[in-house]
Design a protein around this motif. Sequence first.
Motif: not given
Length: 509
Positions: A333-344
């Motif tokens: 989902x978009x929210x998780x995409x962004x959270x993963x992107x930042x974490x990476x």
Amino acid sequence: MAANLFVIEAPGKRQALAQALRAAGVRDVLVLATIGHIGMNPQGFKPLAIDSEYRELAYRLKPDRERIAREIEDAARAAKHIYLASDDDQEGDVIARDVMRWCIPEEDKGKVLRVRLKSLAPSEVRAALAGAAPFEDASAARGDARRIVDRLIGSLSSDEGAVGRVQGSLLLELQSKTPVAGVMTYVAPAADGRGDWTAQLPVFAGAAVPDEIQAIAPLAVGASRQGTLANHVMAHDEILLSASLATERSLAEVSSALQGLYERGQMTYPRGKHCAVTPEAVRRITAIARASGAGFVPGLFTAVREPGGEHSHEAPNPMVIGLSLNRDLGLLPLDEQILVHVARRLIECGVPCEVQAPDPQQLRGLPAAAQGLAWRRRDAKGAVLWREPIKAGYRAWTSEQSLLHFMSKNDLGRPSTIVAHVSKFLNRDLVTQDFDLTKKGRDWSAHVGRLFGHQNLSKIIENYIEEHKKAPSLMVADMIEMCGLNNIPTDQQQDYEYEDFEISTGNFP
């Protein structure tokens, strides 16, 4: 009613804050939200409602916030302690002052403390509570001064064009500078087979896209130094752009997702401008990295700051541990995409690698167009599992991505307003697809240029506000003088009946 009343801005984070307070040992808590700013000037600029000494004459409680104000007032009367916990920034100080002014009964003001919450992380909440202090009206001076000077500048709008501090300065900057419209990526094979070499070139709006380079010979390592996979932690604007590119979603969608993550307690404050995080965040990043099999070395992560300090939100970072870092972003989902992107990106700031440059002798044998490129390779020896081969070719940016990048690089706009400014500017038919000024854009630019003296007033004013703190009217007088805007007409000092305001219908910022 609860003994401890906390007043915040965003209703979505009421539950998350209540949980953080319980974790910090605070019990019997009621959290109420203002839903953003509760104060307003008259709509439009007739009347301007600012006198000759740059004092607001009709700043008042928004009619649609009267119910909230009564709710806060009732809770304040019953509470033993009242905490104004709006965001730790200049806008948060204005909101806190307005709550103090319109929502807290006079006899209860002695119970009020200002709590500067930088995030909902337990360490930040504890630090904020330890630093709670009586509210000072002077803390809102900078936000008040910005609001007044922006209203004065906006009042210069006329049939010749709308005038706004940020958008007017943006229009002037576009006369002499060109936004990036996309990026050309070149890929060369490696002689050791351990990952391709890459080079990137920004392509500016209106320029021809460079040709791809064919048949590049394999390159060997010439020089190498120790580094990390990523150079720096991302702040708000860079996250907006990079997440928009990674997810292929609009800036508004990404911004909304960031705010939602924050309000649900899954991410720290998203509009941070500082590229550092707290030691607590590093511990979370370490746990996330280990769960994903990444070779994160905490000692290499140098972008760390201690909790506390005025207006120093940490860079956005995850507040949760269980993230699917190794999955394809498109499956999330978009929210998780962004959270993963930042974490990476955060993890990559602590993953050791060799930063390599190719052998200069071999570069001389490449096609002429390839010789002058900055070829690089970051060899982390498989320390992360989510890295994919970089694709060669040109990637165009959307107009809003280009404008966001341009505004951020030229100090135009604040994290809280930059997305709205991008959208408003692009909807005004002031520039072409290549960011050349249209007839309307040239007319407006000429008008703004005469008024602004062809200066970036947005940057000048923001710099002044960051460096000064005194009575708002004095700060506004300084900025008006500094910017050469002394001829702005003001209203005579008088009382206004709110229902008699003339609402302007002009196309104003």
